[in-house]
Design an enzyme around this catalytic site. Structure first.
Site, PDB file in Angstrom:
ATOM      1  CE  LYS A 202     -38.024 -10.790  17.122  1.00 52.23           C
ATOM      2  NZ  LYS A 202     -37.925 -10.538  15.668  1.00 52.23           N
TER       3      LYS A 202
ATOM      4  NE  ARG B 100     -34.637  -5.457  18.368  1.00 55.33           N
ATOM      5  CZ  ARG B 100     -35.929  -5.788  18.220  1.00 55.33           C
ATOM      6  NH1 ARG B 100     -36.655  -6.087  19.273  1.00 55.33           N
ATOM      7  NH2 ARG B 100     -36.475  -5.809  17.031  1.00 55.33           N
TER       8      ARG B 100
ATOM      9  NE  ARG C 162     -44.581  -6.992  11.263  1.00 53.80           N
ATOM     10  CZ  ARG C 162     -43.464  -7.186  11.969  1.00 53.80           C
ATOM     11  NH1 ARG C 162     -43.331  -8.264  12.732  1.00 53.80           N
ATOM     12  NH2 ARG C 162     -42.484  -6.320  11.908  1.00 53.80           N
TER      13      ARG C 162
ATOM     14  NE  ARG D 175     -43.955  -2.982  13.829  1.00 51.99           N
ATOM     15  CZ  ARG D 175     -43.026  -3.830  14.239  1.00 51.99           C
ATOM     16  NH1 ARG D 175     -43.366  -5.032  14.657  1.00 51.99           N
ATOM     17  NH2 ARG D 175     -41.756  -3.483  14.220  1.00 51.99           N
TER      18      ARG D 175
ATOM     19  NE  ARG E  38     -37.851  -3.193  12.032  1.00 55.37           N
ATOM     20  CZ  ARG E  38     -39.042  -3.499  11.487  1.00 55.37           C
ATOM     21  NH1 ARG E  38     -39.555  -2.725  10.537  1.00 55.37           N
ATOM     22  NH2 ARG E  38     -39.689  -4.537  11.890  1.00 55.37           N
TER      23      ARG E  38
END
Ligand code: ADP
Ligand code: ADP
Ligand code: ZN
Length: 217
Positions: free
Chosen positions: A14, A88, A127, A161, A172
């Site tokens: 996203k 969400r 990431r 992160r 998550r």
């Protein structure tokens, strides 16, 4: 002026696609995750509330994220919007309808990035992003052209992160399945949902999204 939602589990792509659309089309990327991380870093009241929740991989309250989106929409009245990581929950989807209607906007597309959960863990643990300009990268799937140097701004400092670890990712994903996936029928009933194969290469996903936005598919 298009208003679109990018929907998909953590790591679906996203943010990568939203940042690209912002750069290429003059639309604004509205990422509640980014807004919350800024609030945490700045130590605002919202940040203080959100910090521990985000570290556990749970969802921050609907009222907080909906208010953040409303503020950003007001500051971008003349730009199309890409909602990245919002809504969400069903309550957030309803709040978004109201926020848009109040501002004379309407939703054009809800683009669902369809991905395979096992691959997501790989995406998330690899990431990282540039500490100066925020450009997103991946150790394997989207490395910098020159090792250790940001392609965009030349910075040599990067960050990862805190919530991008396997345990938090599982929470998550469970949150996504339990609370976010159930909002798809809400948009399906309005004929807004378009599915894109999020497992394809970044450029392929980009081309498919572009075709939807340009109305050529
Ligand atoms: P990802 O892109 O990996 O799904 P985000 O950056 O969108 O992650 O979100 C990081 C965290 O911020 C989430 O795990 C959640 O705690 C919080 N968050 C972000 N957006 C929302 C939202 N719309 N509602 C509730 N919590 C949110
Ligand atoms: P999200 O915002 O949905 O959580 P990101 O856009 O941050 O996801 O992507 C997660 C990680 O996977 C990033 O490191 C990104 O570079 C990488 N990535 C994004 N899209 C793809 C893709 N289509 N194929 C392989 N890796 C991807
Ligand atoms: Zn940079």
């Amino acid at each position: 002026m298009l208003n679109i939602i990018l929907l998909g589990p953590p790591g679906a792509g996203k943010g990568t696609q939203a940042a690209r659309l912002q750069a290429e089309r003059g639309m604004i990327q509205l990422s509640t995750g980014d807004m919350l991380r800024e609030a945490v870093a700045a130590g605002t009241p919202v940040g203080l509330k959100a910090k521990a929740i985000m570290e556990r991989g749970e969802l921050v309250s609907d009222a907080i994220v909906s208010a953040l989106i409303g503020e950003r929409l007001d500051a971008a009245a003349d730009q199309g919007a890409i909602f990245d990581g919002f809504p969400r929950t069903k309550a957030q989807a309803e709040a978004l309808d109201l926020l848009l209607t109040e501002r004379g906007r309407r939703l054009d597309h809800v683009i669902e990035l369809v991905v395979d959960e096992d691959e997501l863990v790989k995406r998330i643990v690899g990431r990282f992003s540039c500490a100066r300009c925020g450009t997103g990268y991946h150790d394997t799937f989207r490395p910098t052209k020159v090792a250790g140097v940001c392609d965009v701004c030349g910075s040599t400092e990067f960050k990862r992160r805190k919530d991008d670890n396997e345990a938090t990712v599982r929470t998550r994903m469970a949150e996504y399945r339990a609370k976010t996936q159930p909002i798809l029928p809400f948009y399906e009933a309005r004929g807004l949902v378009r599915r894109v194969d999020g497992m394809a290469a970044i450029e392929t996903v980009a081309a498919e999204i572009d075709a939807i936005l340009d109305g050529t598919v």
